[in-house]
Design a protein around this motif. Structure first.
Motif, mmCIF file in Angstrom:
data_model
loop_
_atom_site.group_PDB
_atom_site.id
_atom_site.type_symbol
_atom_site.label_atom_id
_atom_site.label_comp_id
_atom_site.label_asym_id
_atom_site.label_seq_id
_atom_site.Cartn_x
_atom_site.Cartn_y
_atom_site.Cartn_z
ATOM 1 N N PHE A 1 104.197 33.769 56.027
ATOM 2 C CA PHE A 1 103.238 34.030 54.961
ATOM 3 C C PHE A 1 101.801 33.866 55.453
ATOM 4 N N ARG A 2 101.586 32.968 56.400
ATOM 5 C CA ARG A 2 100.255 32.842 56.991
ATOM 6 C C ARG A 2 99.881 34.126 57.710
ATOM 7 N N LEU A 3 100.855 34.687 58.426
ATOM 8 C CA LEU A 3 100.617 35.952 59.107
ATOM 9 C C LEU A 3 100.412 37.066 58.089
ATOM 10 N N PHE A 4 101.192 37.035 57.010
ATOM 11 C CA PHE A 4 101.091 38.045 55.960
ATOM 12 C C PHE A 4 99.684 38.066 55.351
ATOM 13 N N LYS A 5 99.119 36.899 55.109
ATOM 14 C CA LYS A 5 97.783 36.831 54.508
ATOM 15 C C LYS A 5 96.728 37.441 55.432
ATOM 16 N N GLU A 6 96.901 37.250 56.735
ATOM 17 C CA GLU A 6 95.964 37.847 57.681
ATOM 18 C C GLU A 6 96.158 39.367 57.752
ATOM 19 N N ILE A 7 97.403 39.806 57.722
ATOM 20 C CA ILE A 7 97.683 41.246 57.707
ATOM 21 C C ILE A 7 97.093 41.870 56.449
ATOM 22 N N ASN A 8 97.207 41.152 55.342
ATOM 23 C CA ASN A 8 96.749 41.652 54.049
ATOM 24 C C ASN A 8 95.241 41.855 54.012
ATOM 25 N N LYS A 9 94.518 41.181 54.893
ATOM 26 C CA LYS A 9 93.058 41.321 54.941
ATOM 27 C C LYS A 9 92.627 42.580 55.686
ATOM 28 N N GLN A 10 93.539 43.133 56.469
ATOM 29 C CA GLN A 10 93.189 44.293 57.287
ATOM 30 C C GLN A 10 93.077 45.559 56.436
ATOM 31 N N LYS A 11 92.083 46.366 56.765
ATOM 32 C CA LYS A 11 91.874 47.624 56.063
ATOM 33 C C LYS A 11 92.249 48.790 56.974
ATOM 34 N N ASN A 12 92.527 49.905 56.347
ATOM 35 C CA ASN A 12 92.807 51.138 57.090
ATOM 36 C C ASN A 12 94.040 51.040 57.986
ATOM 37 N N ILE A 13 95.063 50.313 57.531
ATOM 38 C CA ILE A 13 96.335 50.318 58.252
ATOM 39 C C ILE A 13 96.973 51.692 58.066
ATOM 40 N N SER A 14 97.376 52.302 59.150
ATOM 41 C CA SER A 14 97.989 53.631 59.085
ATOM 42 C C SER A 14 99.455 53.513 58.685
ATOM 43 N N THR A 15 99.742 53.885 57.457
ATOM 44 C CA THR A 15 101.119 53.844 56.973
ATOM 45 C C THR A 15 102.013 54.730 57.832
ATOM 46 N N ARG A 16 101.512 55.895 58.168
ATOM 47 C CA ARG A 16 102.304 56.838 58.950
ATOM 48 C C ARG A 16 102.651 56.275 60.322
ATOM 49 N N GLN A 17 101.681 55.731 61.033
ATOM 50 C CA GLN A 17 101.934 55.218 62.372
ATOM 51 C C GLN A 17 102.912 54.055 62.362
ATOM 52 N N VAL A 18 102.727 53.155 61.398
ATOM 53 C CA VAL A 18 103.638 52.007 61.280
ATOM 54 C C VAL A 18 105.058 52.493 61.006
ATOM 55 N N CYS A 19 105.179 53.410 60.053
ATOM 56 C CA CYS A 19 106.510 53.894 59.670
ATOM 57 C C CYS A 19 107.179 54.695 60.788
ATOM 58 N N MET A 20 106.397 55.447 61.535
ATOM 59 C CA MET A 20 106.974 56.219 62.618
ATOM 60 C C MET A 20 107.522 55.318 63.716
ATOM 61 N N GLN A 21 106.841 54.191 63.958
ATOM 62 C CA GLN A 21 107.371 53.240 64.930
ATOM 63 C C GLN A 21 108.680 52.635 64.418
#
Length: 256
Positions: free
Chosen positions: A111-131
Protein backbone atom coordinates in the motif's frame (compact mmCIF):
# COMPACT_ATOMS: atom_id res chain seq x y z
CA UNK A 1 9.66 -9.10 6.27
CA UNK A 2 11.72 -6.05 5.22
CA UNK A 3 10.77 -3.84 2.31
CA UNK A 4 14.10 -4.88 0.79
CA UNK A 5 13.16 -8.55 0.70
CA UNK A 6 9.64 -7.82 -0.52
CA UNK A 7 10.73 -5.74 -3.51
CA UNK A 8 13.91 -7.66 -4.27
CA UNK A 9 12.49 -11.14 -4.00
CA UNK A 10 8.86 -10.93 -5.12
CA UNK A 11 9.19 -9.52 -8.63
CA UNK A 12 10.11 -11.22 -11.88
CA UNK A 13 9.29 -9.85 -15.33
CA UNK A 14 7.69 -6.69 -13.91
CA UNK A 15 11.14 -5.35 -13.04
CA UNK A 16 11.50 -4.48 -16.73
CA UNK A 17 9.46 -2.54 -19.28
CA UNK A 18 7.01 0.29 -18.53
CA UNK A 19 5.84 -1.34 -15.30
CA UNK A 20 9.44 -1.40 -14.08
CA UNK A 21 9.74 2.31 -14.91
CA UNK A 22 6.61 3.12 -12.90
CA UNK A 23 7.84 1.06 -9.96
CA UNK A 24 11.22 2.76 -10.24
CA UNK A 25 9.67 6.21 -9.96
CA UNK A 26 7.61 5.10 -6.97
CA UNK A 27 10.66 3.59 -5.30
CA UNK A 28 12.68 6.71 -6.03
CA UNK A 29 10.23 8.82 -4.02
CA UNK A 30 10.57 6.41 -1.10
CA UNK A 31 14.37 6.09 -1.05
CA UNK A 32 15.08 8.67 1.64
CA UNK A 33 12.93 6.82 4.14
CA UNK A 34 13.70 3.36 2.82
CA UNK A 35 17.47 3.00 3.12
CA UNK A 36 19.19 0.47 5.30
CA UNK A 37 21.64 1.29 8.07
CA UNK A 38 24.48 1.66 5.53
CA UNK A 39 22.49 4.11 3.44
CA UNK A 40 22.18 1.83 0.45
CA UNK A 41 18.99 1.50 -1.63
CA UNK A 42 16.51 -1.06 -0.38
CA UNK A 43 16.51 -3.07 -3.63
CA UNK A 44 18.81 -6.00 -2.92
CA UNK A 45 22.00 -6.06 -4.93
CA UNK A 46 21.50 -9.76 -5.44
CA UNK A 47 18.57 -8.93 -7.72
CA UNK A 48 20.26 -6.18 -9.71
CA UNK A 49 20.33 -8.25 -12.90
CA UNK A 50 16.64 -8.91 -12.48
CA UNK A 51 16.02 -5.18 -12.38
CA UNK A 52 17.47 -4.77 -15.87
CA UNK A 53 15.34 -7.49 -17.41
CA UNK A 54 13.44 -6.45 -20.52
CA UNK A 55 9.88 -7.67 -21.00
CA UNK A 56 10.27 -8.18 -24.75
CA UNK A 57 10.78 -11.90 -25.00
CA UNK A 58 9.29 -14.71 -27.04
CA UNK A 59 9.26 -17.01 -24.01
CA UNK A 60 6.56 -16.15 -21.49
CA UNK A 61 7.98 -16.66 -17.99
CA UNK A 62 5.64 -17.76 -15.24
CA UNK A 63 4.04 -14.84 -13.47
CA UNK A 64 5.16 -14.56 -9.88
CA UNK A 65 2.95 -13.33 -7.07
CA UNK A 66 4.85 -10.03 -7.00
CA UNK A 67 4.37 -9.48 -10.74
CA UNK A 68 0.64 -9.88 -10.30
CA UNK A 69 0.74 -7.64 -7.24
CA UNK A 70 2.41 -4.63 -8.86
CA UNK A 71 0.30 -5.03 -12.02
CA UNK A 72 -2.75 -4.92 -9.79
CA UNK A 73 -1.51 -1.83 -7.94
CA UNK A 74 -0.94 0.11 -11.16
CA UNK A 75 -4.23 -0.88 -12.79
CA UNK A 76 -6.09 -0.21 -9.54
CA UNK A 77 -4.68 3.31 -9.50
CA UNK A 78 -5.85 3.87 -13.08
CA UNK A 79 -9.40 2.67 -12.31
CA UNK A 80 -9.71 4.60 -9.05
CA UNK A 81 -8.81 7.84 -10.83
CA UNK A 82 -11.07 7.13 -13.82
CA UNK A 83 -14.01 9.17 -12.52
CA UNK A 84 -11.83 12.12 -11.55
CA UNK A 85 -11.95 11.47 -7.83
CA UNK A 86 -10.56 9.05 -5.29
CA UNK A 87 -13.21 7.64 -3.00
CA UNK A 88 -11.91 6.53 0.38
CA UNK A 89 -14.06 3.40 0.17
CA UNK A 90 -12.17 2.35 -2.94
CA UNK A 91 -8.83 2.93 -1.26
CA UNK A 92 -10.05 1.00 1.78
CA UNK A 93 -11.14 -1.85 -0.50
CA UNK A 94 -7.66 -2.09 -1.99
CA UNK A 95 -6.07 -2.12 1.47
CA UNK A 96 -8.55 -4.66 2.84
CA UNK A 97 -8.11 -7.00 -0.10
CA UNK A 98 -4.35 -6.83 0.18
CA UNK A 99 -4.48 -7.52 3.92
CA UNK A 100 -6.75 -10.51 3.27
CA UNK A 101 -4.46 -11.82 0.55
CA UNK A 102 -1.02 -11.08 1.94
CA UNK A 103 -1.32 -10.30 5.65
CA UNK A 104 -0.68 -6.92 7.29
CA UNK A 105 3.09 -6.76 6.86
CA UNK A 106 3.20 -7.38 3.13
CA UNK A 107 0.00 -5.40 2.58
CA UNK A 108 1.52 -2.37 4.30
CA UNK A 109 4.54 -2.51 1.97
CA UNK A 110 2.25 -2.86 -1.04
CA UNK A 111 0.00 0.00 0.00
CA UNK A 112 2.95 2.33 0.56
CA UNK A 113 4.04 1.59 -2.98
CA UNK A 114 0.45 2.00 -4.18
CA UNK A 115 0.23 5.51 -2.71
CA UNK A 116 3.40 6.53 -4.55
CA UNK A 117 2.13 5.01 -7.80
CA UNK A 118 -1.16 6.84 -7.28
CA UNK A 119 0.68 10.17 -7.27
CA UNK A 120 2.09 9.59 -10.74
CA UNK A 121 0.43 11.31 -13.67
CA UNK A 122 0.26 10.31 -17.31
CA UNK A 123 0.67 6.57 -16.74
CA UNK A 124 0.19 4.91 -20.12
CA UNK A 125 -2.62 2.41 -19.71
CA UNK A 126 -1.83 0.91 -23.08
CA UNK A 127 1.87 0.34 -22.40
CA UNK A 128 1.24 -1.17 -18.98
CA UNK A 129 -1.46 -3.47 -20.33
CA UNK A 130 0.59 -4.55 -23.32
CA UNK A 131 3.40 -5.64 -21.03
CA UNK A 132 0.93 -7.57 -18.86
CA UNK A 133 -0.70 -9.12 -21.93
CA UNK A 134 2.63 -10.29 -23.30
CA UNK A 135 3.95 -11.65 -20.01
CA UNK A 136 0.94 -12.79 -17.95
CA UNK A 137 -1.16 -15.92 -18.43
CA UNK A 138 -4.80 -15.57 -19.49
CA UNK A 139 -6.22 -16.93 -16.21
CA UNK A 140 -4.21 -14.39 -14.21
CA UNK A 141 -5.42 -11.57 -16.46
CA UNK A 142 -9.01 -12.66 -15.81
CA UNK A 143 -8.27 -12.47 -12.09
CA UNK A 144 -7.01 -8.90 -12.55
CA UNK A 145 -10.29 -7.95 -14.23
CA UNK A 146 -12.33 -9.42 -11.38
CA UNK A 147 -10.37 -7.40 -8.83
CA UNK A 148 -10.72 -4.17 -10.81
CA UNK A 149 -14.51 -4.50 -10.93
CA UNK A 150 -14.43 -5.14 -7.18
CA UNK A 151 -12.59 -1.86 -6.65
CA UNK A 152 -15.00 0.07 -8.84
CA UNK A 153 -17.98 -1.42 -6.98
CA UNK A 154 -16.46 -0.73 -3.53
CA UNK A 155 -18.24 2.62 -3.20
CA UNK A 156 -21.61 1.03 -3.99
CA UNK A 157 -21.78 1.37 -7.76
CA UNK A 158 -19.63 1.22 -10.87
CA UNK A 159 -19.66 4.60 -12.61
CA UNK A 160 -19.75 4.87 -16.38
CA UNK A 161 -16.22 6.34 -16.35
CA UNK A 162 -14.92 3.42 -14.29
CA UNK A 163 -16.65 0.87 -16.49
CA UNK A 164 -15.28 2.54 -19.61
CA UNK A 165 -11.76 2.48 -18.16
CA UNK A 166 -12.02 -1.19 -17.21
CA UNK A 167 -13.37 -1.95 -20.69
CA UNK A 168 -10.35 -0.20 -22.23
CA UNK A 169 -8.02 -2.16 -19.96
CA UNK A 170 -9.76 -5.40 -20.92
CA UNK A 171 -9.22 -4.68 -24.61
CA UNK A 172 -5.52 -3.96 -24.12
CA UNK A 173 -5.17 -7.10 -21.99
CA UNK A 174 -6.61 -9.26 -24.74
CA UNK A 175 -9.75 -10.17 -22.76
CA UNK A 176 -12.53 -11.26 -25.10
CA UNK A 177 -15.90 -9.52 -25.08
CA UNK A 178 -17.57 -12.65 -23.67
CA UNK A 179 -15.05 -12.99 -20.85
CA UNK A 180 -15.40 -9.29 -20.07
CA UNK A 181 -19.20 -9.48 -19.93
CA UNK A 182 -18.99 -12.65 -17.81
CA UNK A 183 -16.87 -10.98 -15.12
CA UNK A 184 -18.83 -7.73 -15.35
CA UNK A 185 -22.09 -9.62 -14.75
CA UNK A 186 -20.73 -10.81 -11.40
CA UNK A 187 -21.01 -7.22 -10.13
CA UNK A 188 -24.44 -6.27 -11.50
CA UNK A 189 -27.96 -7.43 -10.80
CA UNK A 190 -30.17 -8.22 -13.78
CA UNK A 191 -32.43 -11.01 -14.92
CA UNK A 192 -29.93 -12.40 -17.44
CA UNK A 193 -26.73 -12.12 -15.39
CA UNK A 194 -26.55 -15.86 -14.75
CA UNK A 195 -26.52 -16.48 -18.51
CA UNK A 196 -23.89 -13.78 -19.07
CA UNK A 197 -21.65 -15.32 -16.41
CA UNK A 198 -21.83 -18.64 -18.28
CA UNK A 199 -21.34 -16.78 -21.59
CA UNK A 200 -24.54 -18.06 -23.21
CA UNK A 201 -27.86 -16.64 -24.43
CA UNK A 202 -31.11 -17.02 -22.51
CA UNK A 203 -32.40 -19.17 -25.36
CA UNK A 204 -29.63 -21.75 -24.89
CA UNK A 205 -30.65 -25.40 -24.71
CA UNK A 206 -30.14 -27.47 -21.57
CA UNK A 207 -27.26 -29.33 -23.19
CA UNK A 208 -25.63 -26.01 -24.14
CA UNK A 209 -26.07 -24.73 -20.58
CA UNK A 210 -24.45 -27.83 -19.11
CA UNK A 211 -21.57 -27.62 -21.56
CA UNK A 212 -21.10 -23.91 -20.83
CA UNK A 213 -21.00 -24.59 -17.10
CA UNK A 214 -18.27 -27.20 -17.53
CA UNK A 215 -16.29 -24.81 -19.73
CA UNK A 216 -16.58 -21.88 -17.35
CA UNK A 217 -15.87 -23.98 -14.27
CA UNK A 218 -12.66 -25.09 -15.93
CA UNK A 219 -11.75 -21.56 -17.04
CA UNK A 220 -12.27 -20.05 -13.58
CA UNK A 221 -10.98 -22.97 -11.53
CA UNK A 222 -8.67 -21.75 -8.71
CA UNK A 223 -5.98 -24.19 -9.84
CA UNK A 224 -5.52 -21.99 -12.91
CA UNK A 225 -3.70 -19.45 -10.73
CA UNK A 226 -2.01 -21.87 -8.35
CA UNK A 227 1.38 -20.52 -9.46
CA UNK A 228 0.47 -17.13 -7.95
CA UNK A 229 0.19 -18.63 -4.48
CA UNK A 230 -2.64 -19.45 -2.12
CA UNK A 231 -3.42 -15.77 -1.59
CA UNK A 232 -4.63 -15.45 -5.20
CA UNK A 233 -6.37 -18.80 -5.26
CA UNK A 234 -8.75 -17.38 -2.66
CA UNK A 235 -9.70 -14.59 -5.05
CA UNK A 236 -10.18 -17.07 -7.87
CA UNK A 237 -12.50 -19.13 -5.68
CA UNK A 238 -14.94 -16.21 -5.65
CA UNK A 239 -15.30 -16.30 -9.44
CA UNK A 240 -15.64 -20.07 -9.31
CA UNK A 241 -18.45 -19.87 -6.72
CA UNK A 242 -20.28 -17.30 -8.83
CA UNK A 243 -20.16 -19.62 -11.83
CA UNK A 244 -21.63 -22.38 -9.68
CA UNK A 245 -24.32 -20.04 -8.33
CA UNK A 246 -25.22 -18.91 -11.85
CA UNK A 247 -25.61 -22.52 -13.01
CA UNK A 248 -27.74 -23.41 -9.99
CA UNK A 249 -29.95 -20.40 -10.61
CA UNK A 250 -30.54 -21.41 -14.23
CA UNK A 251 -31.19 -25.00 -13.15
CA UNK A 252 -33.88 -23.77 -10.78
CA UNK A 253 -35.43 -21.46 -13.37
CA UNK A 254 -35.41 -24.04 -16.16
CA UNK A 255 -36.22 -27.05 -13.97
CA UNK A 256 -33.52 -29.51 -14.93
Amino acid sequence: MSISKWIGGALGWSFGGPIGAIIGLAIGSMLDAMTDSKGSPFVDQGNSNQGRTTYRTHTRPQTQSGDFEVSLLILSSIVIKADGKQDQRELDYVRTQFVNMYGKDRANHAFRLFKEINKQKNISTRQVCMQIRQMMEHASRLQLMHFLFGIAKADGSVTSDEEQQIHIIAGYLGISARDYESIKAMFYNSSDNAYKILEIDKSASVDTIKKAYRTMAKKYHPDKVIHLGKEHQKGAEDKFRQVQAAYEQIQKERGF
